[in-house]
Design an enzyme around this catalytic site. Sequence first.
Site, PDB file in Angstrom:
ATOM      1  N   LYS A  13       0.835  -1.217   0.000  1.00  0.00           N
ATOM      2  CA  LYS A  13       0.000   0.000   0.000  1.00  0.00           C
ATOM      3  C   LYS A  13       0.863   1.257   0.000  1.00  0.00           C
ATOM      4  CE  LYS A  13      -2.158  -0.963   3.887  1.00  0.00           C
ATOM      5  NZ  LYS A  13      -1.475  -2.208   4.294  1.00  0.00           N
ATOM      6  N   ARG A  86      -9.343   0.579   9.071  1.00  0.00           N
ATOM      7  CA  ARG A  86      -8.896  -0.785   9.346  1.00  0.00           C
ATOM      8  C   ARG A  86     -10.002  -1.636   9.960  1.00  0.00           C
ATOM      9  NH1 ARG A  86      -3.101   0.334   9.281  1.00  0.00           N
ATOM     10  NH2 ARG A  86      -1.914  -1.569   9.419  1.00  0.00           N
ATOM     11  N   ARG A 125      12.086  -6.840   5.518  1.00  0.00           N
ATOM     12  CA  ARG A 125      12.003  -5.387   5.317  1.00  0.00           C
ATOM     13  C   ARG A 125      12.969  -4.631   6.248  1.00  0.00           C
ATOM     14  NH1 ARG A 125       5.987  -2.788   5.081  1.00  0.00           N
ATOM     15  NH2 ARG A 125       5.994  -2.967   7.342  1.00  0.00           N
ATOM     16  N   ARG A 159      11.500  -2.432  11.511  1.00  0.00           N
ATOM     17  CA  ARG A 159      10.379  -2.076  12.366  1.00  0.00           C
ATOM     18  C   ARG A 159      10.215  -3.178  13.393  1.00  0.00           C
ATOM     19  NH1 ARG A 159       5.399  -0.234   8.534  1.00  0.00           N
ATOM     20  NH2 ARG A 159       4.274  -1.277  10.215  1.00  0.00           N
ATOM     21  N   ARG A 170      -0.498  -9.527  13.171  1.00  0.00           N
ATOM     22  CA  ARG A 170      -1.021  -8.433  12.330  1.00  0.00           C
ATOM     23  C   ARG A 170      -1.859  -8.985  11.180  1.00  0.00           C
ATOM     24  NH1 ARG A 170       4.291  -5.684  10.692  1.00  0.00           N
ATOM     25  NH2 ARG A 170       3.045  -4.162   9.572  1.00  0.00           N
TER      26      ARG A 170
HETATM   27  P1  AMP Z   1       1.078   0.344   9.096  1.00  0.00           P
HETATM   28  O1  AMP Z   1       2.305   1.159   8.881  1.00  0.00           O
HETATM   29  O2  AMP Z   1      -0.103   0.782   8.289  1.00  0.00           O
HETATM   30  O3  AMP Z   1       1.350  -1.150   9.005  1.00  0.00           O
HETATM   31  O4  AMP Z   1       0.636   0.607  10.626  1.00  0.00           O
HETATM   32  C1  AMP Z   1       1.489   0.283  11.706  1.00  0.00           C
HETATM   33  C2  AMP Z   1       0.678   0.131  12.973  1.00  0.00           C
HETATM   34  O5  AMP Z   1       0.018   1.365  13.280  1.00  0.00           O
HETATM   35  C3  AMP Z   1      -0.445  -0.898  12.923  1.00  0.00           C
HETATM   36  O6  AMP Z   1       0.003  -2.222  13.140  1.00  0.00           O
HETATM   37  C4  AMP Z   1      -1.354  -0.393  14.040  1.00  0.00           C
HETATM   38  O7  AMP Z   1      -0.793  -0.706  15.310  1.00  0.00           O
HETATM   39  C5  AMP Z   1      -1.263   1.123  13.874  1.00  0.00           C
HETATM   40  N1  AMP Z   1      -2.302   1.633  12.961  1.00  0.00           N
HETATM   41  C6  AMP Z   1      -2.112   2.229  11.745  1.00  0.00           C
HETATM   42  N2  AMP Z   1      -3.284   2.586  11.195  1.00  0.00           N
HETATM   43  C7  AMP Z   1      -4.245   2.197  12.078  1.00  0.00           C
HETATM   44  C8  AMP Z   1      -5.667   2.263  12.088  1.00  0.00           C
HETATM   45  N3  AMP Z   1      -6.342   2.791  11.061  1.00  0.00           N
HETATM   46  N4  AMP Z   1      -6.318   1.755  13.159  1.00  0.00           N
HETATM   47  C9  AMP Z   1      -5.663   1.230  14.209  1.00  0.00           C
HETATM   48  N5  AMP Z   1      -4.331   1.126  14.273  1.00  0.00           N
HETATM   49  C10 AMP Z   1      -3.616   1.602  13.218  1.00  0.00           C
END
Ligand code: AMP
Length: 221
Positions: A13, A86, A125, A159, A170
């Site tokens: 994404k 989400r 990654r 990360r 996740r």
């Molecule tokens: P990402 O970089 O999109 O994988 O997001 C990293 C982490 O941020 C996720 O695993 C969640 O802990 C948190 N996060 C990001 N976006 C959301 C969302 N819309 N709702 C809840 N937690 C989020």
Amino acid sequence: MNVVLLGAPGAGKGTQARRLQDRYHLAHVSTGDLLRSEIGRGTPLGLEVQSTIDEGGLVSDDIMIRLIEAALKEKPAPVVLDGFPRNVAQAKSLDALFMSLGRQVDHVILIDVEAEELIRRLSGRIMCKKCLTGYHMTLKPTKVPGVCDVCQGTEFVRRKDDSVDTIRSRLAIFSQETNPILAHYDAKNILYRVNGMLEIDGVTKQIERILGFASERTRSV
Ligand code: AMP
């Protein structure tokens, strides 16, 4: 035009959203990046969400809706959302928020990738500690081993939530919480699916076709 990119962690994404930003000037809003920036700056919000993110859980809807509201108000231009919504509650809040701003979600694109491939991508990654450019140890290494292509930095970090156990949780959260969103957008006739198993360019082409950008780019090449 406002676009939502959906897909499991590792589906690509962020990569595709950055391309839409660079090529077509959609403003990229990544809720993961916003939260990591809060953590990096040591803000009260960052401190509050850090352990949830490290463990691969979802941050509360209240916090996320406040964050996305502020981001959309700051960016009145067309946006591409990456990481939000989400779950169904967030999807409904997003509809209401856009409506209150006189805007709407026009296209929702699911980038579909098989679970084993997601694990392969996420577990390799890494990113440059200095400029945060992303790489993959085998799929997208730096040109010179150990040296960032962009800033020549030599330190790389992973990360915390990209460890194999956290990746599995996740992915489980994605199937339980995020998958039900598909029906929400399907009912509105704005849901599209692309094959995320292809190379990055192949995925971009599918997205460009959906958004009606394909012919524009062909003409300008
Ligand atoms: P990402 O970089 O999109 O994988 O997001 C990293 C982490 O941020 C996720 O695993 C969640 O802990 C948190 N996060 C990001 N976006 C959301 C969302 N819309 N709702 C809840 N937690 C989020």
